[in-house]
Design a protein around this motif. Structure first.
Motif, PDB file in Angstrom:
ATOM      1  N   MET A  33       0.836  -1.178   0.000  1.00  0.00           N
ATOM      2  CA  MET A  33       0.000   0.000   0.000  1.00  0.00           C
ATOM      3  C   MET A  33       0.886   1.248   0.000  1.00  0.00           C
ATOM      4  O   MET A  33       1.804   1.357   0.785  1.00  0.00           O
ATOM      5  CB  MET A  33      -0.881   0.006   1.257  1.00  0.00           C
ATOM      6  CG  MET A  33      -1.649   1.290   1.451  1.00  0.00           C
ATOM      7  SD  MET A  33      -2.364   1.406   3.095  1.00  0.00           S
ATOM      8  CE  MET A  33      -2.173   3.143   3.360  1.00  0.00           C
ATOM      9  N   THR A  34       0.569   2.164  -0.868  1.00  0.00           N
ATOM     10  CA  THR A  34       1.216   3.470  -0.870  1.00  0.00           C
ATOM     11  C   THR A  34       0.232   4.454  -0.274  1.00  0.00           C
ATOM     12  O   THR A  34      -0.897   4.583  -0.755  1.00  0.00           O
ATOM     13  CB  THR A  34       1.588   3.898  -2.300  1.00  0.00           C
ATOM     14  OG1 THR A  34       2.471   2.919  -2.839  1.00  0.00           O
ATOM     15  CG2 THR A  34       2.262   5.248  -2.301  1.00  0.00           C
ATOM     16  N   PHE A  35       0.625   5.118   0.776  1.00  0.00           N
ATOM     17  CA  PHE A  35      -0.258   6.044   1.477  1.00  0.00           C
ATOM     18  C   PHE A  35      -0.207   7.396   0.783  1.00  0.00           C
ATOM     19  O   PHE A  35       0.848   8.032   0.727  1.00  0.00           O
ATOM     20  CB  PHE A  35       0.172   6.172   2.938  1.00  0.00           C
ATOM     21  CG  PHE A  35      -0.811   6.901   3.807  1.00  0.00           C
ATOM     22  CD1 PHE A  35      -1.821   6.213   4.445  1.00  0.00           C
ATOM     23  CD2 PHE A  35      -0.740   8.277   3.964  1.00  0.00           C
ATOM     24  CE1 PHE A  35      -2.733   6.873   5.252  1.00  0.00           C
ATOM     25  CE2 PHE A  35      -1.640   8.945   4.762  1.00  0.00           C
ATOM     26  CZ  PHE A  35      -2.654   8.247   5.414  1.00  0.00           C
ATOM     27  N   ASP A  36      -1.350   7.826   0.245  1.00  0.00           N
ATOM     28  CA  ASP A  36      -1.443   9.110  -0.431  1.00  0.00           C
ATOM     29  C   ASP A  36      -2.471   9.970   0.299  1.00  0.00           C
ATOM     30  O   ASP A  36      -3.666   9.682   0.248  1.00  0.00           O
ATOM     31  CB  ASP A  36      -1.858   8.914  -1.889  1.00  0.00           C
ATOM     32  CG  ASP A  36      -1.905  10.217  -2.667  1.00  0.00           C
ATOM     33  OD1 ASP A  36      -1.696  11.303  -2.083  1.00  0.00           O
ATOM     34  OD2 ASP A  36      -2.168  10.146  -3.887  1.00  0.00           O
ATOM     35  N   PRO A  37      -2.035  11.023   0.988  1.00  0.00           N
ATOM     36  CA  PRO A  37      -2.963  11.875   1.728  1.00  0.00           C
ATOM     37  C   PRO A  37      -4.138  12.383   0.892  1.00  0.00           C
ATOM     38  O   PRO A  37      -5.239  12.566   1.410  1.00  0.00           O
ATOM     39  CB  PRO A  37      -2.084  13.023   2.220  1.00  0.00           C
ATOM     40  CG  PRO A  37      -0.729  12.402   2.352  1.00  0.00           C
ATOM     41  CD  PRO A  37      -0.642  11.443   1.189  1.00  0.00           C
ATOM     42  N   ALA A  38      -3.932  12.590  -0.397  1.00  0.00           N
ATOM     43  CA  ALA A  38      -4.994  13.098  -1.264  1.00  0.00           C
ATOM     44  C   ALA A  38      -6.178  12.131  -1.357  1.00  0.00           C
ATOM     45  O   ALA A  38      -7.286  12.548  -1.710  1.00  0.00           O
ATOM     46  CB  ALA A  38      -4.445  13.384  -2.651  1.00  0.00           C
ATOM     47  N   ASP A  39      -5.970  10.868  -1.014  1.00  0.00           N
ATOM     48  CA  ASP A  39      -7.049   9.879  -1.063  1.00  0.00           C
ATOM     49  C   ASP A  39      -8.105  10.094   0.021  1.00  0.00           C
ATOM     50  O   ASP A  39      -9.153   9.440  -0.015  1.00  0.00           O
ATOM     51  CB  ASP A  39      -6.494   8.463  -0.899  1.00  0.00           C
ATOM     52  CG  ASP A  39      -5.684   8.007  -2.087  1.00  0.00           C
ATOM     53  OD1 ASP A  39      -5.795   8.616  -3.178  1.00  0.00           O
ATOM     54  OD2 ASP A  39      -4.918   7.022  -1.927  1.00  0.00           O
ATOM     55  N   TYR A  40      -7.830  10.986   0.968  1.00  0.00           N
ATOM     56  CA  TYR A  40      -8.686  11.095   2.143  1.00  0.00           C
ATOM     57  C   TYR A  40      -9.469  12.407   2.216  1.00  0.00           C
ATOM     58  O   TYR A  40      -9.965  12.776   3.282  1.00  0.00           O
ATOM     59  CB  TYR A  40      -7.849  10.867   3.409  1.00  0.00           C
ATOM     60  CG  TYR A  40      -7.125   9.544   3.328  1.00  0.00           C
ATOM     61  CD1 TYR A  40      -7.803   8.353   3.509  1.00  0.00           C
ATOM     62  CD2 TYR A  40      -5.789   9.494   2.987  1.00  0.00           C
ATOM     63  CE1 TYR A  40      -7.161   7.134   3.389  1.00  0.00           C
ATOM     64  CE2 TYR A  40      -5.122   8.273   2.858  1.00  0.00           C
ATOM     65  CZ  TYR A  40      -5.826   7.101   3.064  1.00  0.00           C
ATOM     66  OH  TYR A  40      -5.182   5.889   2.925  1.00  0.00           O
ATOM     67  N   GLY A  41      -9.587  13.089   1.125  1.00  0.00           N
ATOM     68  CA  GLY A  41     -10.432  14.273   1.062  1.00  0.00           C
ATOM     69  C   GLY A  41      -9.712  15.563   1.397  1.00  0.00           C
ATOM     70  O   GLY A  41      -8.596  15.578   1.923  1.00  0.00           O
TER      71      GLY A  41
END
Length: 169
Positions: free
Chosen positions: A1-9
């Protein structure tokens, strides 16, 4: 998993875009972030998204407070969430504050969690109790510190993502 802050609104992304490699101990609360954190609510964090599970959304809010080293605020939220995920955040918080036996108590309340499986896959073995002990050793002696920091960051990211996905369905 690559954590992308943009995925969370739009509300959460700027709060998640900083350093997620937090200290193994209680750290120092990032005071400049307090106003943004105080403005953070389930409603603001999930604005414009359908919310399927408000408790999982509250878990996300608890995790964000923990990310900024506000352990007491995170604790207040997580201890009021009677779910495995609430117990998981609660256990992480107690581990960071150095209350290792209490951390293990809360991890017992978590049970067998899918995030443990993801951590096991990533690190070739995962036992939350053993990780508590390794973090305690790293805090005391520095031994294994970098490895523990990497694993703790992955734990936070995987748990946050799990809670977020469950919150929005």
């Amino acid at each position: 998993m690559t954590f992308d802050p943009a995925d969370y609104g739009d509300t959460l992304a700027p709060l998640l875009d900083g350093d997620r490699r937090r200290p193994l101990d209680e750290g120092t609360p990032q005071r400049e972030a307090r106003p943004a954190l105080q403005a953070l609510s389930v409603e603001s964090a999930f604005a414009g998204r359908r919310l399927d599970d408000p408790l999982m959304a509250r878990c996300c809010v608890s995790g964000v407070w923990l990310l900024y080293d506000f352990l007491d605020d995170s604790h207040t939220i997580s201890q009021s969430i009677s779910t495995p995920e609430g117990s998981f955040w609660h256990g992480v918080m107690h581990r960071r504050e150095g209350d290792y036996s209490n951390a293990k108590y809360w991890f017992r309340n978590v049970g067998d969690h899918p995030v443990f499986d993801a951590l096991d896959e990533r690190f070739g073995g995962w036992d939350p109790y053993e990780f508590v002990d390794r973090c305690a050793d790293a805090v005391r002696s520095g031994a294994g510190r970098d490895e523990c920091l990497d694993q703790q960051q992955a734990e936070w990211e995987l748990l946050f993502d799990y809670c977020y996905r469950a919150a929005v369905g």
